[in-house]
Design a protein around this motif. Structure first.
Motif, mmCIF file in Angstrom:
data_model
loop_
_atom_site.group_PDB
_atom_site.id
_atom_site.type_symbol
_atom_site.label_atom_id
_atom_site.label_comp_id
_atom_site.label_asym_id
_atom_site.label_seq_id
_atom_site.Cartn_x
_atom_site.Cartn_y
_atom_site.Cartn_z
ATOM 1 N N ARG A 180 -4.734 2.556 1.077
ATOM 2 C CA ARG A 180 -5.009 2.951 -0.386
ATOM 3 C C ARG A 180 -3.535 2.354 -0.923
ATOM 4 O O ARG A 180 -2.703 2.573 -0.434
ATOM 5 C CB ARG A 180 -5.142 4.473 -0.490
ATOM 6 C CG ARG A 180 -5.465 4.658 -1.867
ATOM 7 C CD ARG A 180 -6.010 6.159 -1.811
ATOM 8 N NE ARG A 180 -6.692 6.399 -3.199
ATOM 9 C CZ ARG A 180 -5.813 7.208 -4.058
ATOM 10 N NH1 ARG A 180 -4.962 7.626 -3.916
ATOM 11 N NH2 ARG A 180 -6.542 7.499 -5.156
ATOM 12 N N SER A 215 -8.193 -8.921 -2.115
ATOM 13 C CA SER A 215 -6.937 -8.717 -3.225
ATOM 14 C C SER A 215 -7.520 -9.154 -4.294
ATOM 15 O O SER A 215 -6.878 -8.534 -5.336
ATOM 16 C CB SER A 215 -5.815 -9.940 -2.497
ATOM 17 O OG SER A 215 -5.434 -9.804 -0.982
ATOM 18 N N ARG A 251 -12.265 0.149 -6.578
ATOM 19 C CA ARG A 251 -11.131 0.252 -7.764
ATOM 20 C C ARG A 251 -11.408 1.891 -8.350
ATOM 21 O O ARG A 251 -12.628 2.007 -8.236
ATOM 22 C CB ARG A 251 -11.074 -0.625 -8.932
ATOM 23 C CG ARG A 251 -10.895 -2.119 -8.190
ATOM 24 C CD ARG A 251 -10.898 -3.028 -9.525
ATOM 25 N NE ARG A 251 -12.207 -3.013 -10.396
ATOM 26 C CZ ARG A 251 -13.165 -3.805 -10.009
ATOM 27 N NH1 ARG A 251 -13.049 -4.701 -8.893
ATOM 28 N NH2 ARG A 251 -14.378 -3.944 -10.529
ATOM 29 N N ARG A 295 0.747 -1.333 -0.168
ATOM 30 C CA ARG A 295 -0.098 -0.150 -0.058
ATOM 31 C C ARG A 295 0.891 1.219 -0.061
ATOM 32 O O ARG A 295 1.889 1.169 0.397
ATOM 33 C CB ARG A 295 -0.762 -0.142 1.182
ATOM 34 C CG ARG A 295 -1.985 -1.191 1.425
ATOM 35 C CD ARG A 295 -2.782 -1.120 0.416
ATOM 36 N NE ARG A 295 -4.014 -2.326 0.551
ATOM 37 C CZ ARG A 295 -3.803 -3.527 0.029
ATOM 38 N NH1 ARG A 295 -2.668 -3.608 -0.761
ATOM 39 N NH2 ARG A 295 -4.613 -4.368 0.282
ATOM 40 N N GLU A 344 -9.506 0.636 0.544
ATOM 41 C CA GLU A 344 -10.275 -0.427 1.554
ATOM 42 C C GLU A 344 -11.524 0.194 1.590
ATOM 43 O O GLU A 344 -11.541 0.996 2.199
ATOM 44 C CB GLU A 344 -9.475 -0.713 2.685
ATOM 45 C CG GLU A 344 -8.030 -1.051 2.443
ATOM 46 C CD GLU A 344 -7.698 -2.537 1.872
ATOM 47 O OE1 GLU A 344 -8.943 -3.425 1.885
ATOM 48 O OE2 GLU A 344 -6.876 -3.120 1.759
ATOM 49 N N ALA A 398 -9.427 -6.496 -6.262
ATOM 50 C CA ALA A 398 -8.572 -5.304 -6.872
ATOM 51 C C ALA A 398 -8.471 -5.447 -8.211
ATOM 52 O O ALA A 398 -7.854 -4.320 -9.076
ATOM 53 C CB ALA A 398 -7.364 -5.135 -5.997
ATOM 54 N N PHE A 414 -6.731 1.836 -5.841
ATOM 55 C CA PHE A 414 -7.852 1.180 -5.246
ATOM 56 C C PHE A 414 -7.705 1.766 -3.515
ATOM 57 O O PHE A 414 -6.763 1.772 -3.176
ATOM 58 C CB PHE A 414 -8.025 -0.141 -5.446
ATOM 59 C CG PHE A 414 -6.870 -1.022 -4.936
ATOM 60 C CD1 PHE A 414 -6.898 -1.473 -3.327
ATOM 61 C CD2 PHE A 414 -6.007 -1.444 -5.639
ATOM 62 C CE1 PHE A 414 -5.821 -2.188 -2.977
ATOM 63 C CE2 PHE A 414 -4.827 -2.155 -5.242
ATOM 64 C CZ PHE A 414 -4.728 -2.645 -3.864
ATOM 65 N N VAL A 458 -12.858 -3.793 -1.864
ATOM 66 C CA VAL A 458 -11.695 -2.434 -2.223
ATOM 67 C C VAL A 458 -12.975 -1.859 -3.370
ATOM 68 O O VAL A 458 -13.659 -2.267 -3.939
ATOM 69 C CB VAL A 458 -10.556 -2.932 -2.765
ATOM 70 C CG1 VAL A 458 -9.685 -3.699 -1.794
ATOM 71 C CG2 VAL A 458 -10.578 -3.833 -4.040
ATOM 72 N N ASP A 505 -1.208 -9.522 -3.573
ATOM 73 C CA ASP A 505 -2.003 -8.331 -3.190
ATOM 74 C C ASP A 505 -0.893 -6.822 -3.355
ATOM 75 O O ASP A 505 -0.081 -6.667 -2.483
ATOM 76 C CB ASP A 505 -2.242 -8.579 -1.648
ATOM 77 C CG ASP A 505 -3.286 -7.073 -1.135
ATOM 78 O OD1 ASP A 505 -3.625 -6.367 -2.083
ATOM 79 O OD2 ASP A 505 -3.375 -7.314 0.055
ATOM 80 N N PRO A 506 -1.343 -6.092 -4.601
ATOM 81 C CA PRO A 506 -2.301 -6.187 -5.287
ATOM 82 C C PRO A 506 -2.049 -7.373 -6.418
ATOM 83 O O PRO A 506 -0.963 -7.882 -6.558
ATOM 84 C CB PRO A 506 -2.282 -4.922 -5.993
ATOM 85 C CG PRO A 506 -1.107 -4.194 -5.623
ATOM 86 C CD PRO A 506 -0.466 -4.881 -4.561
#
Length: 405
Positions: free
Chosen positions: A133, A280, A310, A118, A321, A283, A319, A308, A242-243
């Motif tokens: 984010r 995950s 997008r 993130r 949360e 996204a 994206f 999430v 993730d991502p």
């Protein structure tokens, strides 16, 4: 579904008392203090079980450690270098020790270098809540201008490269340090914490490892450990990337349904399974979560229910949360697919008919904003998400309106 809650150990600012009051049925935890590649000893496992079994005042909590997240896979195993064979032997011993302690579900991931990424750990929403984010422009600024990875600009669209240069130029030294810290220096549950120089060294080694090679290494790993898990009565479940798209020029091998189907077919044992993380996988716009649950359901051993939002239709995009029922994944449809799978298991007489799930992540709201718990793991935000998920489950299972009608 069996309702569980992730706990990071005694230093976690969300306590056993808190999760007990949230009404969860079991605990998801790990031994983060054990160096990656080393054996999880019986004594360390028993210590964590004892910590989970007690409330702050010493009264019994009634909770048990039911799911491991994660038993980390070392970089040596992923690269098949150095001590990788010893690490696999240690992994097998850790599995045996966990099973001897009564634990049946072990989550892991095969993401190279960085476990999950993130750019902002406290992104402010219009209502005052904060959340994690991933901002593609910020990440490009980090990759191109802070990490200064060779060829990084070629991995982003031209407009993102231009926007990243402009944003980087406006950042203060503190902004740049904060961005690097968020991306590199470790998030909750990360197997290892790296410096920028550590990352550069790993990237140099991965330059010789293609996506096909990394996937072959995953199959090699599973060919060793999944039969052990099968014999022990354990269920292994791989967490998605993730991502779920390439970062830092590194290969990604667990981002889509096709990726999962490949490893399930390559090591076709019931013990080799899936951690279906709705956040995950969600996204990425081409992942169909209810469909994945329907098609892969008999090998889904663990569920992360989160959402999430997008910010583009591109596979690689920004994206944040979202609320558990408020993101891009149709959570009602996903839960309905999960409940159908559990009904199939019940009819087949499977012992794992109730799939453990946890309300993954959550927005910081109310007192979470001052508690400053693990990023992404607030107390009230997760409780809110769990309550919403419970409501959907209750409605779908109700004899008047639900699946049984």
């Amino acid at each position: 579904m069996r309702q569980t809650w992730r706990w990071f150990g005694p230093k976690d600012l969300v306590s056993i008392d808190d999760m007990l009051q949230a009404g969860v049925e079991g605990v998801v935890s790990a031994l983060h203090h054990v160096r990656t590649g080393d054996v999880w000893s019986k004594d360390d496992i028993a210590c964590r079980q004892a910590e989970i079994s007690r409330m702050k005042d010493g009264a019994p909590s009634g909770l048990k450690w039911e799911v491991v997240e994660s038993l980390p896979v070392s970089e040596d195993i992923k690269k098949q270098k150095g001590d990788w064979k010893a690490h696999i032997a240690n992994y097998k011993q850790s599995l045996a020790n966990l099973r001897a302690a009564g634990i049946e579900v072990v989550c892991y991931n095969f993401m190279p270098v960085l476990d999950w990424t993130r750019t902002d750990l406290a992104y402010r929403l219009p209502n005052g809540a904060t959340c994690m984010r991933f901002d593609l422009i910020d990440f490009a600024a980090f990759d191109i201008h802070i990490l200064a990875r060779a060829g990084a600009a070629e991995d982003f669209p031209a407009d993102i490269v231009t926007a990243a240069a402009s944003r980087f130029a406006k950042m203060s030294d503190k902004d740049r340090d904060d961005l690097a810290r968020n991306v590199v220096f470790g998030l909750p549950g990360a197997a290892e914490n790296f410096t920028l120089e550590d990352v550069r060294q790993h990237l140099a080694e991965y330059a010789r490892i293609s996506r096909e090679t990394l996937r072959a290494h995953l199959v090699d790993f599973l060919s060793e450990v999944a039969p052990v898990a099968q014999e022990l009565g354990l269920r292994l479940c791989c967490h998605p990337d993730d991502p779920p798209f390439p970062l830092l020029g590194l290969p990604r091998v667990m981002s889509t349904e096709a990726d999962y189907q490949y490893i399930l077919d390559a090591v076709n044992l019931p013990a080799n399974g899936v951690t279906l993380c709705a956040g995950s996988l969600g996204a990425r716009p081409d992942n169909d979560l209810p469909g994945m649950m329907a098609r892969l359901g008999d090998r889904v051993h663990f569920l992360h229910l989160r959402n999430v939002r997008r910010e583009s239709v591109d596979v690689m995009g920004s994206f944040y949360e979202a609320e558990h029922l408020g993101g891009g994944t149709d959570m009602v449809a996903l839960i309905a697919a999960i409940l159908r799978e559990e009904r199939k298991r019940r009819a087949a007489g499977r012992s794992d008919l109730s799939i453990p799930m946890r309300p993954d992540h959550g927005q910081d709201i109310l007192d979470d904003l001052t508690r400053k718990a693990q990023p992404g793991y607030p107390s009230i935000g997760r409780l809110k998400g769990l309550a919403e998920l419970r409501g959907v489950i209750t409605a779908l299972e109700h004899p008047l309106e639900g699946l049984s009608r």
